[in-house]
Enzyme design. Structure first.
Site, PDB file in Angstrom:
ATOM      1  N   TYR A  86       0.848  -1.199   0.000  1.00 16.61           N
ATOM      2  CA  TYR A  86       0.000   0.000   0.000  1.00 16.61           C
ATOM      3  C   TYR A  86       0.886   1.252   0.000  1.00 16.61           C
ATOM      4  CZ  TYR A  86      -3.748  -3.219   1.554  1.00 16.61           C
ATOM      5  OH  TYR A  86      -4.639  -4.258   1.674  1.00 16.61           O
TER       6      TYR A  86
ATOM      7  N   GLY B 193     -17.919  -2.489  -0.146  1.00 18.48           N
ATOM      8  CA  GLY B 193     -17.846  -2.582  -1.609  1.00 18.48           C
ATOM      9  C   GLY B 193     -16.936  -1.520  -2.204  1.00 18.48           C
TER      10      GLY B 193
ATOM     11  N   GLY C 135     -23.255   4.510  -1.099  1.00 23.25           N
ATOM     12  CA  GLY C 135     -24.057   5.410  -1.934  1.00 23.25           C
ATOM     13  C   GLY C 135     -23.378   6.747  -2.162  1.00 23.25           C
TER      14      GLY C 135
END
Ligand SMILES: NC(=O)c1ccc[n+]([C@@H]2O[C@H](COP(=O)([O-])OP(=O)(O)OC[C@H]3O[C@@H](n4cnc5c(N)ncnc54)[C@H](OP(=O)(O)O)[C@@H]3O)[C@@H](O)[C@H]2O)c1
Length: 325
Positions: A62, A213, A219
């Site tokens: 990372y 996700g 959203g």
């Protein structure tokens, strides 16, 4: 639960360390999701420890080591409060964030752990994961090398990421595995077929990564910021991206009815799904912001009723685009 209370704890695998039931994924602080505010990232790490969300997840790849250096600044000062988990296996072949090979050879593992320890500024890793399996290297050789690290006092517990149920079982025979880390969310449920039941049978804890996700389930949409590579992912781009964002409106609608957020619904679902499978679960949602950390930790006590769970149950099968493994 108030925003100052510590979260509940669980054991990471049969004999593993005690950890908060939710951890913190730190990847986005250094790479993949666009520009980060360093000070807010550090403050988020401090806040996670204040709240007992002590399973701090990083990997050597990372930010090409930057993520471990960043985390090191916080955890060195609070070593006893942290369960630090890192990973080896990805080797960069170009600087575009997308090009890698894999290495699981014992000599590589021995080198990689020393570099991770140096960057983090600690003597011992609490959990060391094989990030991805390389088929060409016998699993016994890699797990053997990882077991040597435990003997040498460089690593306390072993983990595997994105392995099959058979690989998990074989590895566990060679040396106890404390945690398996794979993607598991409302949108990614393939692990429920074999890996989750195997982990439950062996007493291995599950650490779901990308439980939101990669942000889609919140959203909130993509940041559009430079360096946000999610736009290249099959589930985010083109017609599949449109379709999947539409699916997410079902999560946001449910959240609205319950008076919570979509992120909280997504995380509560993972916690409850793990109970169905009968294993310890420690999701590691990634965030670089204290307010979102607090929001996400609230989900650890949110209970979705049967009607809500039924509405969410059908979503994964409708997702378009392959997930990134
Ligand atoms: N083993 C593996 O192969 C593997 C692969 C991928 C990831 N991981 C690990 O798993 C961790 C988590 O996965 P991830 O970061 O890919 O995905 P994730 O946790 O599903 O989602 C992270 C994204 O959601 C956003 N977010 C978080 N909380 C939010 C909230 N309450 N409301 C709105 N947006 C929110 C974050 O943005 P902000 O940061 O701006 O809040 C970030 O863009 C990583 O950090 C990494 O440690 C492991």
């Amino acid at each position: 639960m108030s925003q100052h209370d510590p979260i509940a704890t669980t054991t990471l695998g049969k004999h593993g360390p005690r950890v908060g039931v939710q951890g913190l994924g730190c990847m986005g602080m250094s790479e993949f999701y666009g520009v980060s505010d360093r000070a807010e990232s550090l403050a988020t790490l401090e806040r996670a420890l204040d709240r007992g969300a002590n399973l701090i997840d990083t990997a050597d790849m990372y930010g090409s080591g930057d993520n471990e250096r960043l985390i090191g600044e916080v955890i060195r000062k609070r070593r006893d409060e942290v369960v630090i988990a890192s990973k080896f296996g990805f080797v960069r072949t170009a600087d575009d964030g997308l090009s890698f090979t894999l290495d699981n050879r014992p000599e590589y593992i021995h080198r990689a752990v020393d570099e991770s320890l140096r960057r983090l500024g600690v003597d011992e890793l609490d959990v060391y994961y094989m990030h991805r399996r390389v088929q060409e290297v016998p699993l016994a050789d890699s797990i053997g090398a990882m077991a040597e690290l435990v003997k040498a006092g460089k690593v306390r517990y072993l983990g595997l990421s994105e392995v099959t149920a058979e690989e998990l079982q074989e590895a566990h025979r060679i040396h106890p595995i404390s945690a398996v880390q794979s993607e598991w969310s409302l949108f990614a449920r393939d692990v429920e077929a074999q890996v989750v039941p195997m982990a439950a049978e062996l007493g291995v804890a599950f650490v779901p990564y990308s439980p939101l996700g990669r942000g889609m389930l919140t959203g909130a949409g993509l940041s559009g910021a430079e360096g946000d590579l999610r736009g290249f992912l099959p589930q985010f781009s083109g017609a599949a991206g449109e379709h999947n964002r539409q699916l997410v409106t079902q999560v946001t609608a449910l959240a609205h009815q319950l008076g919570v957020t979509a992120a909280q619904v997504a995380l509560a679902w993972v916690h409850q799904r793990a109970q169905v499978h009968g294993l310890a679960v420690v999701p590691i949602p990634g965030t670089r912001r204290r307010a979102r950390l607090d929001e996400n930790l609230q989900a650890a006590t949110l209970k979705l009723d049967a009607a809500a769970l039924a509405r969410l149950d059908t979503l994964a099968a409708q997702v378009q685009g392959s997930r990134l493994v």
